[in-house]
Scaffold this active site. Sequence first.
Site: not given
Ligand code: ACO
Length: 317
Positions: A116, A240, A270
Amino acid sequence: MPRTPEGIRGGVITGWGCALGRETVTNADLERTLDTSDAWIVERTGISARQVGGSTAELSIESGKAALAMSGVDPADIDALVLSTTTPDRNVPATSATVQHALGLRCGAYDINAACSGWVYGLVNANGLIAMGAERVLLIGTDTLSRITDWSDRGTAVLFGDGSGATVIEAGDGPGQLLAWDLDADGSAEDYLYSDFGGYIQMNGKEVFRRAVRIMVDSANKSIEHAGVSLDDVALVVPHQANSRIITAACERLGLPLERAAIVLHRTGNTSSASIPLALVDALDGGRVNDGDVILFVGFGAGMTAASALIRWGGSR
Ligand code: ACO
């Protein structure tokens, strides 16, 4: 050596274009196939919809054509095509070769993969080519992450979309737009975000989130320091587009008001290499950029790469 040295010529962006996947996938669509909700996705990511479909070459050709038309540059006069992508259509050849042929370019073409952060890597690359004598470079950032997304995994399926952003960068009469840049990578964090050949994106979202804010802020501060500008001088930040909470936290830590950020991820998701140019094009087309404005680009991605660059809009061309 991230500050552009005195006396070398740099590039000026003279045309831009974008393309998005043809099909809209809303959060409501995902609610039908995944154990998720619109409220969760919006609150945790800021994303309401994403566009999917098309190959990396198809989207690149569409955005590239628009950028060339806007700049008025004859495709035969482009000296190099730099395509940032982490989702090439084939292992071999580089997708830039397909795009080069389709656009009628007669020049060298190559892909770069810095996930990214790739478009910012490409911007620095393009300016380097211009410093070495190239007159016109076509820089495209394209990704089709939907093809390596497991649509049954709610942890990743809600995040990604497909898109492409292109810019024509021409040699200026003077130093050009690029004031300073910073490129970084930390391969020790590789396992937090990866996709193997034939596989899907695997991600430790929490760890990526935690690192993303820190490395974006570190990189942006380096570029700001190297350029010798103050935060008040930064008229627009183009981050980004991964997660609105990451953008908000990074702006807060940098001390930049969120109103100065260009944001499109609510409708694109994204789009990796395309995310920064798509947000730039949105700001340009929305009349948010004036001659003389300092723009900060800052990204992070798998690798874990980070990159930032400062440009002064306008220039002598
Ligand atoms: N819908 C509903 N619930 C969900 C979902 C969903 N889509 N996804 C996860 N949950 C649940 C989890 O299972 C967890 O449940 P639990 O508490 O019962 O275990 C709860 O929601 C919290 O999950 P977390 O993973 O702690 O949620 P978080 O607040 O961290 O958000 C997210 C997750 C959005 C993925 C976040 O961590 C994030 O944005 N991380 C960065 C991702 C990113 O930027 N990636 C870059 C990619 S760039 C590249 O190079 C391709």
